[in-house]
Design a protein around this motif. Structure first.
Motif, PDB file in Angstrom:
ATOM      1  N   TRP A   1      -5.769   1.988  18.103  1.00 18.16           N
ATOM      2  CA  TRP A   1      -5.855   2.169  16.650  1.00 18.16           C
ATOM      3  C   TRP A   1      -6.101   0.887  15.859  1.00 18.16           C
ATOM      4  N   PRO A   2      -5.581  -0.265  16.282  1.00 11.27           N
ATOM      5  CA  PRO A   2      -5.896  -1.486  15.514  1.00 11.27           C
ATOM      6  C   PRO A   2      -7.386  -1.767  15.413  1.00 11.27           C
TER       7      PRO A   2
ATOM      8  N   GLU B   1       1.032  13.644  12.323  1.00 12.41           N
ATOM      9  CA  GLU B   1       2.020  13.665  13.407  1.00 12.41           C
ATOM     10  C   GLU B   1       2.245  12.294  14.044  1.00 12.41           C
ATOM     11  N   LEU B   2       1.176  11.539  14.292  1.00 10.88           N
ATOM     12  CA  LEU B   2       1.342  10.234  14.939  1.00 10.88           C
ATOM     13  C   LEU B   2       1.719   9.134  13.955  1.00 10.88           C
ATOM     14  N   GLY B   3       1.649   9.411  12.655  1.00 10.74           N
ATOM     15  CA  GLY B   3       1.952   8.376  11.674  1.00 10.74           C
ATOM     16  C   GLY B   3       0.893   7.284  11.629  1.00 10.74           C
ATOM     17  N   LEU B   4      -0.342   7.595  12.056  1.00  9.28           N
ATOM     18  CA  LEU B   4      -1.429   6.618  12.067  1.00  9.28           C
ATOM     19  C   LEU B   4      -2.484   7.021  11.042  1.00  9.28           C
ATOM     20  N   VAL B   5      -2.948   6.069  10.248  1.00  9.21           N
ATOM     21  CA  VAL B   5      -4.015   6.325   9.282  1.00  9.21           C
ATOM     22  C   VAL B   5      -4.697   4.992   8.973  1.00  9.21           C
ATOM     23  N   THR B   6      -5.999   5.030   8.821  1.00 11.94           N
ATOM     24  CA  THR B   6      -6.747   3.834   8.428  1.00 11.94           C
ATOM     25  C   THR B   6      -7.465   4.137   7.120  1.00 11.94           C
ATOM     26  N   VAL B   7      -7.320   3.226   6.160  1.00 10.32           N
ATOM     27  CA  VAL B   7      -7.969   3.377   4.845  1.00 10.32           C
ATOM     28  C   VAL B   7      -8.832   2.139   4.607  1.00 10.32           C
ATOM     29  N   PRO B   8      -9.690   2.188   3.605  1.00  2.07           N
ATOM     30  CA  PRO B   8     -10.562   1.030   3.364  1.00  2.07           C
ATOM     31  C   PRO B   8      -9.771  -0.231   3.009  1.00  2.07           C
ATOM     32  N   SER B   9     -10.272  -1.364   3.435  1.00  2.00           N
ATOM     33  CA  SER B   9      -9.677  -2.633   3.041  1.00  2.00           C
ATOM     34  C   SER B   9      -9.978  -2.901   1.575  1.00  2.00           C
ATOM     35  N   GLN B  10      -9.314  -3.902   1.002  1.00  2.00           N
ATOM     36  CA  GLN B  10      -9.515  -4.209  -0.415  1.00  2.00           C
ATOM     37  C   GLN B  10     -10.964  -4.614  -0.693  1.00  2.00           C
ATOM     38  N   GLU B  11     -11.601  -5.329   0.265  1.00  2.00           N
ATOM     39  CA  GLU B  11     -12.989  -5.732   0.068  1.00  2.00           C
ATOM     40  C   GLU B  11     -13.914  -4.513  -0.003  1.00  2.00           C
ATOM     41  N   VAL B  12     -13.657  -3.524   0.869  1.00  2.88           N
ATOM     42  CA  VAL B  12     -14.474  -2.313   0.859  1.00  2.88           C
ATOM     43  C   VAL B  12     -14.256  -1.545  -0.440  1.00  2.88           C
ATOM     44  N   VAL B  13     -12.985  -1.471  -0.874  1.00  2.83           N
ATOM     45  CA  VAL B  13     -12.650  -0.742  -2.098  1.00  2.83           C
ATOM     46  C   VAL B  13     -13.393  -1.323  -3.291  1.00  2.83           C
TER      47      VAL B  13
END
Length: 872
Positions: A746-747, A852-864
């Motif tokens: 995931w990283p 369920e796994l508590g894993l999520v990836t969102v855009p970084s501040q630069e992408v935002v």
């Protein structure tokens, strides 16, 4: 002289009366009026003396009376009818058997306490009464439940008052042989036992007692066996007693020993093995560890066994505050697991990891039973809509990166078992209106949204019924109050005033529950002058009946009881307000029907559900409550009143109590008492009667335990059974391996670029914006993830509210850097400030939720900053 040993001498019933024994041993009598009437006719005086317990009654009836009944053809016809009715109830198809195939073959339901009947005192308050009602409703519906609990030799404490009003606790010893229980025995007749290993080579053994709750067996584990050492014999001595290690042993016996008891029961009786295990509060959480150990013994590794166990486990949390959860020192828990103690095949560190508070604000050295319950269950719920919301906020740390509303904890609002709590007089009114069978079906299954037949009951009948129930309560209160004053040391000559306590024509308010500080027993005393004016008003007086127990270790709660008692002892008002000690099921069954108003004033939102007001409502009593628990969900002005609250963060506790107490007095003075006492043309309180009618017809079907259990079956048990069947050993291994691979990779998951087709910051309603997202998945494939667009209105801080989630689709092949393009439309269906974001989540068909796994990836501040995230 005191006996040095005690025996239980069972009666020998004449052959024609043998069915009485079966009727007495099945606790269905506790909610079946015809069976209770039959036992009362055996010996009316003995029935009262036995406290309405058929087992005690049969042990006290004279042989000549039994011989007389054996020759009484009318009695024998009634006995045969009752026995045949029980047989039909136990063997016939019911609601569950009429449902589509695929439901669980059996469900094991674990709880630290069960309130079935006053004759089996194994409960302290709402949690136990709820568990008892759950079993009874499951029986009525035909749900194949197995209940699992502990048999406490002292039960919960009995409460009396000292002369100055201080709570006194008493712990009478309960003899299982005198209770409606039978011992579970092996085929050779020896008592069935379960055993737990303790540190130092010791063992904790327990025998298994069986209480038959209609169709549902309830297994109760009892450590008071000769094979145990003295300390271990006392593990099941008291409900919620003892220190930390004592409680830990109780909870290990309930969870681990309980699973072993279920396996033994199924082996001996042929009952289907449970496919679903339901943990009612965190006390029984160790049951998941025992089931993991079973699967490990069959060859699965820990991670695969954990997945298999989670799929078939449901966890219900009942507490809205962290302080209400059992937490143990990690060293204490560690000492009781591993090579030298219980579950030696499981690494102690894996056990500890399940309960540790590894989230911001958690205590890293404490083992949290609710946290373990949530980690061991794929499905979890709170017990009202508001409590579900509170629970999602309280446990959000277990699912980092997700908004609280996405935390996978749902809610099933509690209900109450109407046949237990509806007064016989109310039941008879229903039978006269729609017939016995339709009444029974309405109260137990509760398929309808409204009870429209209530509209046809004449006002006069409703009002006469309410007065009858109030009058019965007045007589009950006087009897209990006299007994209480005698226990406090008063002589009969001092108690003549009790004959004038309460009036069957005065508006009667009930308040009865446990006495933790948040339930605010003494809020009504905040302005004593105003309360006195209400109690002593010359035209519109009120009278109040109060009951409740403080926990034996809670001196603050005991002071609240004493404060209330001392006020109620004042000769100026003691005919209008009473405190009744030793609140329990027998008292409650008289109290709910006899009150006109049921008062509930907890600190919002600390009441998870609060079912006492539901029991009152089923008898035509109106609720006056803070908008908390179930009342927050179902309150309507048609059938009760909401006490305004001052639960803003800036209000200190004293100020809040002042504001809410004043609101309570205002409601009583200005709206409630005038409505009760005003009379229409026929001399009846028409508007009050209409509220009673609305309470019965609109609230009645909602508050049923039958409705609650049907929701558990449809929304939790059935999906859990499907997950249990899907998670075969091979599938569980695959899922565990997939989760390990996703967590490790995931990283490397990222949102690298977001763009839209919108050319301006203003877009018309109903338009569509194209969305293109470039993502990096590292070592994962598109099959391992879901890329989502989340959109909706935004607040001043650009937080999305009332979100809509849309899955984006992969488009084309990876670029030279291995990144993938995802595309999809964003429909603009709301006006005003509108925003969106994107995220990547793990995806697998066997996950119960995306979180369920508590894993999520969102855009970084630069992408935002380059994505134009908010459209205004």
């Amino acid at each position: 002289m005191k006996a040095i040993r005690r025996f239980t001498v069972r009666p020998v019933l004449p052959d024609p009366l043998r069915p009485l024994s079966d009727l007495a041993r099945n606790l269905r009598w506790s909610w079946h009026a015809e069976t209770r009437d039959l036992f009362q006719s055996v010996c009316p005086e003995g029935w009262a003396g036995a406290g309405g317990d058929p087992v005690r009654l049969l042990g006290s009836v004279r042989p000549d009376r039994l011989a007389e009944l054996a020759g009484d053809r009318r009695f024998l016809r009634r006995l045969t009818a009752a026995a045949d009715d029980l047989d039909d109830y136990l063997t016939g198809d019911r609601w569950y058997q009429e449902q589509a195939a695929g439901l669980p073959a059996a469900v094991a339901y674990f709880s630290p306490e069960f309130g079935i009947t006053a004759a089996l005192p194994q409960y302290s308050g709402g949690l136990g009464i709820l568990a008892g009602d759950h079993l009874k409703a499951a029986s009525d519906l035909g749900v194949p439940l197995i209940g699992v609990g502990l048999l406490y030799r002292h039960g919960y404490f009995r409460q009396t008052l000292s002369r100055d009003g201080w709570q006194q606790e008493h712990y009478p010893v309960l003899d299982p042989n005198e209770l409606p229980l039978t011992q579970l025995k092996e085929a050779d007749g020896t008592p069935a036992q379960v055993s737990l290993a303790l540190p130092g080579g010791r063992a904790l053994r327990a025998r298994v007692w069986l209480a038959q709750v209609g169709r549902v067996p309830l297994l109760l584990l009892d450590s008071d066996v000769e094979e145990n050492e003295l300390g271990e014999r006392g593990v099941t001595d008291r409900l919620y007693g003892g220190g930390s290690e004592h409680r830990l042993l109780q909870e290990m016996l309930l969870g681990i020993g309980g699973v072993r008891a279920v396996r033994t029961y199924c082996r001996l009786t042929g009952h289907p093995e449970p496919e679903v295990f339901h943990t009612n509060e965190g006390h029984a959480g160790f049951l998941g560890l025992e089931r993991i150990a079973e699967l490990c013994a069959d060859g699965l590794d820990f991670d695969a066994a954990l997945e298999a166990v989670r799929g078939g486990t449901v966890f219900t949390t009942h507490t809205p505050v962290p302080a209400g959860i059992d937490r143990f020192d990690r060293e204490l828990v560690g000492r009781h697991f591993g090579p030298d103690a219980e579950l030696p095949g499981i690494d102690v560190q894996r056990v500890l990891a399940l309960g540790m508070e590894t989230y911001p604000g958690g205590e890293p050295n404490l083992f949290n039973m609710a946290v373990m319950g949530l980690r061991l269950a794929q499905r979890a719920n709170g017990v009202s809509l508001l409590h579900g919301q509170v629970s999602r906020n309280m446990f959000a740390g277990l699912w980092p990166g997700f908004d609280a509303e996405e935390v996978p904890i749902t809610s099933v609002t509690n209900g109450v078992h109407a046949p237990t709590w509806v007064a016989p007089e109310v039941l008879r009114l229903g039978v006269r209106q729609i017939g016995a069978q339709r009444t029974e079906d309405a109260l137990s299954v509760g398929r309808s949204e409204r009870w429209d037949a209530v509209a046809d009951i004449p006002d006069q009948e409703i009002w006469e019924l309410r007065r009858t129930l109030r009058e019965q309560l007045v007589l009950e209160v006087r009897e209990r109050l006299r007994a209480s004053w005698r226990q406090r040391g008063a002589g009969d000559a001092e108690l003549g005033w009790i004959d004038g306590v309460l009036d069957p024509d005065v508006l009667t308010i009930g308040f009865a529950r446990r006495v933790p500080s948040y339930k605010r027993l003494t809020l009504m005393l905040r302005d004593r002058d105003r309360l006195m004016e209400l109690l002593l008003h010359p035209e519109r007086p009120v009278q109040i009946v109060v009951a409740g127990k403080a926990h034996p270790a809670d001196d603050g709660g005991k002071r609240l009881v004493q404060e209330l008692v001392r006020f109620a002892d004042d000769p100026r008002v003691r005919h209008r307000i009473v405190f009744l000690p030793d609140y329990g099921m027998a008292m409650a069954q008289k109290l709910y029907p006899g009150c006109d108003i049921w008062l509930n004033n907890p600190l919002r939102p600390l009441e998870a559900c609060g079912t006492s007001g539901m029991k009152a409502a089923l008898n035509g009593c109106l609720n006056l409550s803070v908008l908390d628990g179930w009342w927050d969900e179902w309150f309507q002005p048609d059938f009760g009143w909401a006490i305004p609250t001052a639960d803003g963060a800036g209000t200190d506790a004293d100020r809040r109590d002042d504001i809410e107490a004043a609101a309570l007095y205002d409601l009583l003075e200005q709206r409630i008492t005038p409505r009760f006492y005003e009379r229409g043309r026929a001399g009846l309180p028409d508007r009050w009667i209409e509220m009673v009618r609305q309470t019965l017809s609109l609230l009645g079907p909602k508050v049923l335990a039958g409705r609650m259990v049907r929701e558990y079956v449809d929304r939790l048990y059935a999906p859990a059974a499907r997950a249990h069947r899907a998670l075969t050993p091979d599938t569980a291994r695959d899922l565990a391996g997939w989760k390990a691979r996703v967590r490790a990779a995931w990283p490397g998951v990222s949102v690298d670029h977001v763009e839209t087709t919108a050319t301006t910051a203003t877009v018309e309603l109903g338009g569509t914006v194209g969305l293109r997202v470039r993502v990096g998945l590292g070592e994962l494939s598109p099959d391992d993830v879901e890329v989502q667009a989340v959109s909706g209105r935004v607040d001043e801080e650009d937080r999305i509210t009332d979100a809509t989630v849309v899955s984006l689709k992969p488009a084309g092949t990876p670029d030279l850097e291995g990144r993938l393009l995802y595309e999809g439309p964003l429909s603009l269906d709301r006006t005003g400030p509108y925003g969106y974001t994107v995220r990547i989540l793990p995806a697998h068909p066997l996950l119960s939720s995306a979180a369920e796994l508590g894993l999520v990836t969102v855009p970084s501040q630069e992408v935002v900053e380059g994505a134009g995230m908010v459209l205004r």
